[in-house]
Design an enzyme around this catalytic site. Structure first.
Site, short mmCIF file in Angstrom:
data_model
loop_
_atom_site.label_atom_id
_atom_site.label_comp_id
_atom_site.label_asym_id
_atom_site.label_seq_id
_atom_site.Cartn_x
_atom_site.Cartn_y
_atom_site.Cartn_z
CE LYS A 148 -84.31 -92.49 5.67
NZ LYS A 148 -83.48 -92.45 4.74
CG ASP A 169 -84.14 -87.08 3.57
OD1 ASP A 169 -83.71 -85.90 3.96
OD2 ASP A 169 -83.47 -87.91 2.81
CE LYS A 203 -82.57 -86.36 0.16
NZ LYS A 203 -81.52 -86.93 -0.04
CG ASP A 211 -86.27 -90.91 3.13
OD1 ASP A 211 -85.84 -92.34 2.71
OD2 ASP A 211 -85.50 -90.08 3.47
CG ASP A 232 -79.63 -85.55 2.61
OD1 ASP A 232 -80.73 -86.13 2.75
OD2 ASP A 232 -79.28 -85.50 1.14
CD GLU A 284 -82.63 -88.70 6.38
OE1 GLU A 284 -81.64 -88.37 5.75
OE2 GLU A 284 -83.44 -89.30 5.70
NE ARG A 325 -76.06 -92.79 7.20
CZ ARG A 325 -75.30 -92.68 6.44
NH1 ARG A 325 -73.96 -92.78 6.53
NH2 ARG A 325 -75.40 -92.62 5.18
N1 BES Z 1 -83.54 -90.83 1.84
C1 BES Z 1 -81.93 -90.71 1.37
C2 BES Z 1 -81.57 -91.94 0.39
C3 BES Z 1 -82.51 -91.90 -0.97
C4 BES Z 1 -81.94 -91.50 -1.96
C5 BES Z 1 -83.66 -92.89 -0.93
C6 BES Z 1 -82.77 -91.94 -3.30
C7 BES Z 1 -84.29 -93.03 -2.13
C8 BES Z 1 -83.78 -92.52 -3.17
C9 BES Z 1 -81.09 -90.71 2.47
O1 BES Z 1 -81.50 -90.02 3.76
C10 BES Z 1 -80.13 -89.74 1.89
O2 BES Z 1 -80.15 -88.76 1.62
N2 BES Z 1 -78.90 -90.25 1.68
C11 BES Z 1 -77.46 -89.77 1.25
C12 BES Z 1 -76.46 -89.93 2.38
C13 BES Z 1 -75.15 -89.22 2.18
C14 BES Z 1 -75.46 -87.75 2.64
C15 BES Z 1 -74.06 -89.64 3.03
C16 BES Z 1 -77.31 -90.05 -0.03
O3 BES Z 1 -77.44 -91.50 -0.37
O4 BES Z 1 -76.56 -89.34 -0.83
ZN ZN Z 2 -83.46 -90.04 4.00
MN MN Z 3 -81.07 -87.86 3.51
#
Ligand code: BES
Ligand code: ZN
Ligand code: MN
Length: 504
Positions: A268, A273, A280, A291, A350, A352, A354
């Site tokens: 990824k 992000d 966010k 990210d 967010d 994204e 996946r």
């Molecule tokens: N890049 C983030 C996940 C992340 C969070 C990585 C903190 C490293 C540190 C990912 O894209 C994300 O935003 N995931 C969301 C998913 C949710 C919207 C289903 C999350 O984990 O809150």
């Molecule tokens: Zn992300």
């Molecule tokens: Mn995200």
């Protein structure tokens, strides 16, 4: 890393050459015993060490240190004694740690250090000394290219020469060749993760992978036109709100038998992000420059495999995008058709990573028909809730692959913990309008529903493992072998996996 850092090997007689600003570093066990060469180097200082140890209540317990400044009878400015504890059955991760501790004990002003690769029961074997040296190298890394205003006493010396004193110099040098390749990969990955997103955007990331060509890796960059033609709409949807164009980079190292199916790694690479329209909160958002740690690991791994001329055919595929909100950004409710033909309703922009992986994984499986695939992604906050920063989450459709990853993790110290996949979670990502939606809508089992989503893009039942490295790829997880923000996590783990099971 600054080019000023130089590592070499020399015979145990080396301390004779330490200059007056140098540091001598030796190991002892938890009975304060030294190996013969170390004892000889200490010579008359041994008595002083014993007194200092008593005064400091230093017992040689693993990981503890004792420091003597300008000890009478030694030319070096400083003597550092590091406890190696029982020091039986040392694994690679233990040796890396000792090397890291040693490097950490070099004060900023020191321009040279000599580390004795010896424990009380004798000189380290060549392979062990090389692991110790790898620990030193990894710890020596700093990311300081944007620091322009350091005061004189905050500046490292122009040159830092570290010598590893060993029994058999030629054998240690030979064993270090592979470690040097691995450290090159890890440091490359750390650099990529540490770099800010205004500098490292998808095209620039793609340009930096061109460096791998020097080591014999074939690098192919898919631009927007190529990705559109392939139908990578899940990936492209994520990047459409950014002025930076998305890219997919395919890296191939063919060190194995011609025509042998490759093994594949997918990363990824969300260069930043913001969350997109599902934006966010501001606090901590700067961390999202990291990210792309999964993609950085894949690039670093390819670099390492090529540099050590691994006898394996390996493919690395990274999906590079920037997730931004703007007038052209993807909206919640949008439905995209992935390369696989499966449709996805975007619930949360967010989620994204996946979407990027969906197309990258499908493409990899279909084009390369690999023996197995491992993807790495800073995918969910939920995996950090579950495992913290010590273990990465592992999801796998293949027990053998999972077991091998677990073993490689235990050996290298890059730990993975297996999490469940089960169709019972599928209903959480059923969509009213499309084949699936991109989030479960609930925070429960967030890392699992994400993995369950990705699994739908693992074409042809290819053996596959997904590593959720949100907790291990970057951030405050400072260890004895890394004090910088980006960890380069996964390069050592996967190199080990390849070496132990797939290289012939
Ligand atoms: N890049 C983030 C996940 C992340 C969070 C990585 C903190 C490293 C540190 C990912 O894209 C994300 O935003 N995931 C969301 C998913 C949710 C919207 C289903 C999350 O984990 O809150
Ligand atoms: Zn992300
Ligand atoms: Mn995200």
């Amino acid at each position: 890393m600054s080019d000023a850092f130089k590592l070499g090997f020399a015979p145990f007689a080396a301390p004779a050459r330490i200059g007056p600003s140098g540091v001598l570093i030796v190991f002892c066990d938890d009975g304060l015993k030294f190996g013969p060469a170390s004892a000889k180097a200490l010579g008359a200082v041994a008595g002083l060490v014993a007194r200092a140890a008593k005064a400091e209540r230093f017992t040689g317990k693993s990981g503890t240190t004792l420091e003597l400044i300008v000890p009478e009878g030694l030319k070096a400015a400083r003597l550092v004694v590091i406890g190696a504890g029982k020091s039986a059955n040392l694994q690679q991760k233990d040796l890396l740690k000792l090397g890291g501790l040693a490097m950490g004990k070099l004060p900023l002003a020191a321009s040279e250090g000599v580390v004795f690769a010896e424990l009380p029961n004798g000189a380290l074997k060549a392979e062990q000394a090389a692991d110790l040296a790898l620990g030193v190298t990894l710890r020596a890394y700093v990311f300081d290219r944007y620091k322009t205003k350091r005061k004189d006493d905050e500046k490292p010396p122009a040159k830092r020469n570290i010598t590893i004193a060993v029994g058999d110099v030629a054998a240690a040098r030979k064993a270090y060749v592979t470690r040097e390749a691995i450290s090159g990969g890890v440091l490359m990955a750390r650099d990529l993760v540490n770099e800010p997103a205004n500098v490292l955007y998808p095209e620039e990331f793609a340009r930096r992978t061109a460096m791998l060509k020097k080591s014999g890796v074939m690098v192919e960059v898919l631009d927007l036109k190529a990705m559109k033609k392939l139908g990578m709409n899940a990936l492209l949807g994520v990047g459409q709100g950014s002025t930076r164009e998305s890219r997919v980079v395919v890296m191939r190292w063919n060190g194995g038998k011609a025509g042998d199916a490759p093994i594949a790694f997918i990363g990824k690479g969300v260069c930043f992000d913001t969350g997109g329209i599902s934006i966010k909160p501001a606090a901590g958002m700067e961390d999202m420059k990291g990210d792309m740690a999964g993609a950085a690991c894949v690039a670093g791994l390819m670099q390492a495999l090529a540099a050590r001329k691994a006898k394996v055919n390996a493919v690395g595929v990274i999906g590079l995008v920037e997730n931004m909100p703007d007038g052209n950004a993807q909206r919640p409710g949008d439905i995209v058709t992935s390369m696989s033909g499966q449709t996805i309703e975007i619930i949360n922009t967010d989620a994204e990573g996946r979407l990027v992986l969906a197309d990258a994984i499908w493409y990899t499986a279909k084009r390369f028909k690999p023996k197995f695939m491992v993807d790495l992604a800073t995918l969910t906050g939920a995996i950090i809730v579950a495992l913290g920063q010590e273990y990465a989450g592992m999801f796998a459709n293949d027990d053998k692959l999972a077991e091998r990853l677990t073993k490689a993790g235990e050996a290298t110290g890059e730990l993975v913990w297996r999490m469940p996949l089960s169709s019972a979670y599928d209903k959480m990502i059923d969509s009213k309008f499309a084949d699936m939606k991109n989030t479960g809508g609930s925070r429960w089992g967030g890392a699992i529903t994400a993995a369950q989503f990705i699994q739908r893009f693992v074409a042809d039942k290819t053996p596959w493992a997904h590593l959720d490295i949100a907790g291990t790829g970057f951030d405050s997880r400072q260890t004895d072998i890394n004090k910088s923000w980006g960890s380069g996590w996964g390069v050592r783990l996967l190199d080990r996996l390849v070496r132990d099971y797939y290289e012939r």
